[in-house]
Structures are given as structure tokens and as C-alpha cells.
Design an enzyme around this catalytic site. Structure first.
Site, short mmCIF file in Angstrom:
data_model
loop_
_atom_site.label_atom_id
_atom_site.label_comp_id
_atom_site.label_asym_id
_atom_site.label_seq_id
_atom_site.Cartn_x
_atom_site.Cartn_y
_atom_site.Cartn_z
N ARG A 319 0.83 -1.21 0.00
CA ARG A 319 0.00 0.00 0.00
C ARG A 319 0.87 1.26 0.00
O ARG A 319 0.50 2.26 -0.61
CB ARG A 319 -0.97 0.00 1.18
N GLU A 728 -9.62 5.95 7.42
CA GLU A 728 -8.20 6.23 7.28
C GLU A 728 -7.85 7.52 6.53
O GLU A 728 -6.88 8.19 6.89
CB GLU A 728 -7.52 5.04 6.59
#
Length: 790
Positions: A319, A728
């Protein structure tokens, strides 16, 4: 069935309702895992025997003296494990290690009638160690070529061509630290065995199905013989995605061996010294721009500090690589990712899951290079935004790229950026010892697990004969408001008031094979599953209602507790009465719902595909003021605009944005993890293992003005009721606080120079940065001569 994103006119979604447990939280009535043990008789308490070495071999262990301590019932060791002596999914996390891999590693667990008995028993366990060489810093690991897991590379274009003939080329390196989760509730588990031999575990876990799986393989059982429940968590932030499994297994093992319930709760020091953190990173980079400031090429190597085992380090790195572009189009990219193995806690998931680390690299590059290019940092950022039709380096089209541009422009106006930018310049010209900084940074964050199989969810919805509704889903509640949103989704889908809907605790025997509540996907996945279950029930009820109303089932509408023909609410019948009639007609009034995110594909080896359902966008303006004598600073004002699609629950979402920003700013400006890197007896010991030594954001760090708004008219097609994730993405907005501090430090020096700023940008770090700027200003004065080695 209706489309996933369409919402009825008067549904419960979109209402600003309080958190479903808010009153229980503030009155102390909300129960957590550790509150449940007092209800059980003959409860045992577990305490770890922690190793005092960063790396060592266990050569002898004698538990006999511990068994002589009053109240000690048993000492658990590797010899007691009937199944696999492993607490992870990679086969590299020994539950009872013979080789200690970090300072504080638990080599045995003592069970006692009281916490004190277990603690004293742990002190009485005799363990001898053979100390081994250890690697503590990420630099040590790089020098020793100590790496673990897969090494990935993200590529696009021709990197040599990108640098060839570039008008501007810069290179550098950057290192930044990890972050302690510091959730209010530490890791906890409670286990007992019922009369049928079933293991029941209450666990503070974000991933009950994996806690079930790990516990089962430790005990040598099938998953169906273990049930895990998560009532709620007092915070998780990713720290309870993988780390709770071993603690649950210890409690379950102790209960199986003694026949008594076992409680395990880490105190704060144990939690900080035994559990993983956000991954620290080191980056070495080279970047090219054209004559106008457009990015041409980026070459970089990212090294994360994974600690002693893999845990989730591989997907975290993946990621990070997928977010190193953030909001910017780079034609030629080659970025390598590798995971260092050190003798520290096994670093793990943390809100953002590698995304913040990747974004921070490109934002640091732009912040350092902007003055060298003769541009303001906000101008350089906007100049390089993705445009419609462009794709990421891993091949995913950037859908709604224009939304980022619109959001940025709106925030520049609502945040009065240009006028304040000029005001900051005027203030800095007039104040030689105090400077202000103003920065705006964007966020483009991909939503979905980057492991495709995890993008699925289940739900179980019951409608009882009296018309009341009970929902159960696979997501866990850690204070983020997921349960609140799911109640609103169910009420909207069934067309009933929210107070008719009750939610049951998350349990693996109700909804199996669930994914972790992580990756900001909790509402998307579980909301889709709940809506699916509700629509199955509603379809059956529509058939019953159609007969009573004399219309086609497709023309039956559910709203506000009434069921009526399309366009004729005045002819409605009561939902509860309809349910009663449906029961007598032998209609199934419950349903298992399922949802899987469509359109995802990802080649993790080639680092190519479309791993994300969509991108969440946001931007933040932060203004700071720095004292030139001490480096101390305060945040004067923050303005945020966040794209959450059509919000499911605005009050919840605004709270998430506020909390995410503060947590991100804390990581980048305050929170500093320190391990003892000396060669003394405490080598590898975490020095910052309490709130007294690890500085957390508090009310004193809150901005004086804090404006948060949600982007309007931002429906996201193909997502439950048109919403977007909010867990997030806001954390990365905290990067604007760090960039504002860079601007303030740079203001102590001459214009047009690169301003380096370490991370976290603590007052000490800011002071050394502004001292560097002052020295550059002194050197630039006419008549000053600077030695070549200065």
C-alpha cells in the site's frame, strides 16, 4: 432489488445521529472485554514472563519455584501446546519461543487466582539465556542486509528516459518513525470452555475470524469448535487486526488445561513493549521535473522496519508503494520496497496501513523541491494533480480526478488561503524571532483491501413477529461508529425508524469467515451485506403487502414504519402488522446477506491492476506559529474539506475526520518511539513505554480554530447509499501540519533554499531546522565568508 447507491428520500442514512453507545460510554455502562470476567467464578489471571534481551536463545527454564507461589495454578510453556506453537499466519511467530526476538518477548505465561499471584509467579520462573547479536535500528538492518518477506517493485514508463534531459533533478533521503496505537483499552481476552467442550473467547479484536482460526490451530481443533465474540473495543487503529490472536490463544489454552475461565489483559507497559507499532520507514529518492515544475520521473527505494516477524508488513509495503504518488501524476516511476528484519516488536497495521508512509515521501519531496524550483509549495502541488483520464503507476484509472481539483479550489476559498498566505508573509517580515507557516496538502486514498479476497462481508438480519429488527454483521466496533451506521443502513433498507433496530455483538458463530474491520472498508462491506439481507426480507414482505394493497409487488414502498402503494402513503398499512400477517402466511422473516466488492483485480507480484473500488479525496490547510528560541510551536488554525460521498452519518464522519487529522499530526509532530541502541544490558528495550515518556496529542495541541466540512453533491456510485470511507483518509491530512512547520522553519532563512525537516517534527527537531535556516541567512549576508567544510 434497488441499486446499491440509491437512497430513499426519507431514510435514516444521512441523519446526524449520536453514536449508538455514546450514553453508555460517558456513563460507564459500556462493557469491554475485561469487564466481563468478574461475572465468572474461579477466574484465572494470566501474566507474561518477559525476556530481558533483544535477541537470545533460551537455554534453561525452571517453573517449579513459580508453582510454589501462593495462588499460582499453572505455568504455560511450549510443552503444553497441543497444536501449532505459532500465533501468526506466516509460520514465523512462535507463541512460546525458544529464541527470543525482542526485548520483552514472552517466553511463558503464569496463571494465578489473582493478578498479584500470577505476577509474583512470573518473577519466580527461572530462565537462562544465551545472548545473541541484535539489530535494533533500520540502518543496522540495511547494513546487515537483514530483510524478510517479498521485495516488490512498482514500475511505469521508462525511468532512464524520464531523467534524461530533465530540466531539474534532485535526490535525497528521508527517515521517519513509527507510532504507538495507544488505544484506551489495551489488548485483552477472556476464554472459557462450555459443557460441550466448545471454546468461547471474548476478545478485543478487529478480526474475530482470524482470532478464531489462530486459536483453533494452536489448540489443534477445528474452527467450528471455537467461537470468538467482540463486544466492542476501546480503540484499535489497526493494532488489533493481527496482534490479539496470540493473547486469545493463551487464554484459551489456559482454560482448556485448567478447566477454568482465563482472563488476560495487558497493562499499559506490557502492551507497549509487547505489541507492534506503525512501521518506521527509510526512503532514498531521486526526482525529475520539467522546466515548468511538472513531475517527470521518480525513482526510490523504501525500506520499512518490520520488526522481528512479518505480521502484515508485506501488504503495508504494497500500500505504501501504491500511495507514493498521492494526488500527483508521475509519467515514469520505479520504486522498490523491502522489509527490514530487526529485533523489535513485530510492526503491524496502523490507520492508513502504509498509505501515510508512501504519501509522506512524495509530500516531503515536493516540500523540499518547491523553493529550488522557484515555486510556492501549494502551487507545485496543484500543478501536478491527476487530470481526468490519467491512471496510477499500477494501472488504475483515477476516477473522479476532477473532484480533487474542485475540492482543493473550494478549500482555498473557504479557508481564505491567499489572504492568509500574504498575512503570514507580513507577520514573518515583522517578527524576527517568531515565524508562522501555512500549508495545504491533498489526499487521494484508495479504498479496499489490497488482498482481493478480503473484500467480502456477511450479515444476519432477523425481523421478529412484533416487527422489531435484530442485525448482526461481521464488522467490529472500536469507537468509530460502524454499528451506528449499520443500524441506519438497516432502518433505511427496511423503511423503519432507527429505534426499531437493535444490533447484536460480533460473533463468529453468527457471521462466519469475516474479514478484519480495517482498510476503511467496514461500512462499505458490511453495509452492503446488511442491505442485501434487508432487501431479501423486504422482497418477501412486498409479496404479502401486494395482496393486501391490491398492487404489484414492485409498486410497494416501505417508509417510516408504513408500507404503502407507490405514490399513496395515505393508503399505508403498519409495518408491524404486515410482519405479523407475513408470519401467519409462513413467510421467512430472516436472511443472511452477503456482499463482495465488484471489479477488483490485483497482481501483487507485478504490482499492477485495480486494487481499489474508488479513491477518497480530501485536503487540509494548517497554520502554525513557531518560537525561534525554543522550537516550540502551536497550531493556530486548521481547515479541512473531506470527500465522504453522501455521508451515512455526518456526525460520526466529522468526528472521524477530526480524530484522523489529530492522530496524523501527532504521528508527524509529537509521537516519538525510542529504543535503546546502546551495547549495554538494556539494548533493544523500548524507552518510551508510558504516557510519561511518549507524548500524545492532547487538548493543548488542538488548533485554536478547527473547521471541518464534508464535500457536498459527492455521490459515489456502486457503494452503499452513495457513501465513501472515512476511517483512514483523514489521517494523511495531518501532513499539512508538518508542511506548515517546514514553512515556518524556512522563514528564518533566505528564500529559494531547500528546507529539510526531520520526522517527527518535535520542538527539538523544529529548532534544529530553523537553526539551519538561520545559519543559511547569516551566510548569505554581504561580506560573510563561509568555510568550505561548513
Amino acid at each position: 432489488m434497488t441499486s446499491l447507491h440509491e437512497r430513499p428520500h426519507n431514510g435514516a442514512v444521512g441523519d446526524a445521529v449520536p453514536h449508538e453507545s455514546a450514553s453508555a460510554h460517558v456513563t460507564g455502562h459500556a462493557l469491554y472485554t475485561d469487564d466481563l470476567g468478574v461475572r465468572l467464578s474461579n477466574l484465572l489471571h494470566a501474566w507474561p514472563v518477559q525476556a530481558p534481551h533483544a535477541h537470545a536463545r533460551v537455554t534453561r527454564m525452571d517453573v517449579s519455584q513459580a508453582l510454589n507461589v501462593g495462588g499460582v495454578v499453572r505455568v504455560l510453556t511450549a510443552a503444553d501446546v497441543p497444536g501449532a506453537n505459532d500465533a501468526g499466519v506466516k509460520g514465523d511467530e512462535a507463541l512460546f519461543p525458544t529464541e527470543v526476538m525482542f526485548h520483552g518477548h514472552a517466553v511463558a505465561w503464569v496463571l494465578g487466582d489473582s493478578i498479584d499471584a500470577a505476577r509474583l509467579g512470573a518473577l519466580a520462573v527461572e530462565v537462562e539465556y544465551e545472548p545473541l547479536p541484535s539489530l535494533i535500528s533500520i540502518h543496522d538492518a540495511i547494513a546487515a542486509e537483514s530483510f524478510q518477506g517479498a521485495q516488490s517493485t512498482l514500475r511505469r514508463g521508462d525511468i532512464a528516459l524520464g531523467f534524461e534531459g530533465a530540466a531539474h533533478t534532485f535526490e535525497g533521503e528521508f527517515e521517519f518513525g513509527g507510532q504507538e496505537h495507544f488505544y484506551l483499552e489495551t489488548n485483552a481476552a477472556l476464554a472459557y470452555v462450555d459443557e460441550a467442550g466448545q471454546i468461547f473467547i471474548q476478545s478485543s479484536t478487529q478480526h474475530p475470524s482470524e482470532t478464531q482460526e489462530i486459536t483453533a490451530h494452536v489448540l489443534g481443533l477445528e474452527a467450528s469448535q471455537v467461537t470468538v465474540q467482540c463486544l466492542r473495543m476501546g480503540g484499535g487503529f489497526g493494532g488489533k487486526e493481527m496482534q490479539p490472536h496470540g493473547f486469545a490463544a493463551i487464554a484459551a489454552l489456559g482454560s482448556v488445561l485448567t478447566g477454568r475461565p482465563v482472563r488476560l489483559r495487558l497493562n499499559r507497559t506490557q502492551d507497549m513493549t509487547m505489541t507492534g507499532k506503525r512501521h518506521p520507514f527509510h526512503a532514498r529518492w531521486k526526482v525529475a521535473f520539467d522546466e515548468g515544475g511538472k513531475l517527470r520521473a521518480l525513482s526510490a527505494t523504501l525500506t520499512s522496519d518490520g520488526g522481528w516477524s512479518l505480521d502484515l508488513s508485506e501488504p503495508v509495503m504494497a500500500r505504501a508503494l501504491c500511495h507514493i504518488d498521492n494526488a500527483y501524476y508521475v509519467p515514469h516511476v520505479e520504486v522498490h520496497g523491502r522489509i527490514a528484519r530487526t529485533n523489535k516488536t513485530s510492526q503491524t497495521a496502523f490507520r492508513g496501513f502504509g498509505g501515510p508512509q508512501g504519501m509522506l515521501v512524495i509530500e516531503d519531496i515536493l516540500g523540499r523541491c518547491a523553493p529550488l524550483l522557484g515555486l510556492e509549495a501549494h502551487e507545485l502541488r496543484r500543478l501536478n494533480f491527476y487530470q481526468p483520464g490519467e491512471a496510477t503507476p499500477y494501472g488504475q484509472p483515477v476516477r473522479h480526478a476532477e473532484r480533487l481539483e474542485d475540492l482543493w479550489a473550494q478549500l482555498m476559498v473557504s479557508g481564505n488561503f491567499e489572504a492568509r498566505h500574504q498575512a503570514v508573509r507580513a507577520f514573518n517580515d515583522a517578527h524576527p524571532h517568531t515565524k508562522r507557516g501555512l500549508a495545504i496538502t491533498p489526499v487521494k486514498f484508495g479504498i479496499s483491501f489490497n488482498f482481493t479476497a478480503y473484500n467480502q462481508a456477511g450479515a444476519l438480519v432477523h425481523v421478529y413477529k412484533d416487527g422489531s429488527v435484530l442485525i448482526n454483521h461481521g464488522g467490529t466496533e472500536m469507537g468509530q461508529g460502524l454499528h451506528t451506521k449499520m443500524i441506519q443502513v438497516a432502518a433505511t433498507a427496511l423503511g423503519v425508524p432507527v429505534n426499531w433496530v437493535r444490533l447484536a455483538p460480533t460473533r463468529t458463530d453468527k457471521v462466519p469467515n469475516t474479514s478484519a474491520t480495517a482498510a476503511s472498508s467496514g461500512a462499505d462491506l458490511n453495509g452492503g451485506a446488511i442491505k442485501n439481507a434487508c432487501e431479501q426480507i423486504k422482497e418477501r414482505l412486498s409479496d404479502v403487502a401486494a395482496g393486501a394493497l391490491g398492487v404489484h409487488p414492485n409498486d410497494v414502498r416501505f417508509e417510516g414504519g408504513l408500507v404503502f402503494p407507490l405514490g399513496h402513503p395515505d393508503k399505508g398499512i403498519d409495518f408491524k402488522m404486515l410482519v405479523k400477517d407475513a408470519y401467519h402466511l409462513r413467510t421467512q422473516l430472516w436472511a443472511a446477506g452477503f456482499y463482495r466488492t465488484p471489479g477488483l483485480h490485483w497482481d501483487r507480484v507485478a504490482m499492477h491492476g485495480e486494487p481499489f473500488k474508488y479513491f477518497s479525496y480530501g485536503a487540509a490547510i494548517t497554520e502554525v506559529e513557531v518560537d525561534g528560541f525554543s522550537g516550540l510551536y502551536r497550531t493556530r488554525r486548521v481547515d479541512i474539506l473531506q470527500d465522504v460521498g453522501d455521508s451515512l452519518s455526518p456526525l460520526i464522519d466529522i468526528g472521524q475526520v477530526e480524530g484522523g487529522y489529530v492522530q496524523g499530526a501527532g504521528w508527524l509532530t509529537l509521537e516519538e518511539l525510542r529504543w535503546d541502541e546502546s551495547d549495554g544490558p538494556n539494548r533493544g528495550r523500548l524507552s518510551t513505554q508510558a504516557a510519561s515518556t511518549y507524548k500524545l496529542p492532547s487538548f493543548s495541541e488542538m488548533p485554536e480554530v478547527f473547521n471541518v466540512a464534508l464535500m457536498e453533491r459527492a455521490t459515489e456510485d456502486g457503494v452503499v447509499y452513495g457513501s465513501k470511507a472515512v476511517g483512514e483518509p483523514p489521517l494523511m491530512l495531518g501532513i499539512s501540519a508538518r508542511e506548515a512547520l517546514r514553512q515556518a522553519a524556512a522563514a528564518f532563512g533566505p528564500v529559494g533554499r531547500e528546507q529539510f525537516l526531520g520526522s517527527p517534527a518535535t520542538p527539538e527537531t523544529v529548532f534544529w531546522a530553523l537553526e539551519e535556516a538561520r545559519q543559511a541567512a547569516a551566510a548569505a549576508q554581504p561580506g560573510n565568508v563561509v568555510a568550505a567544510d561548513d
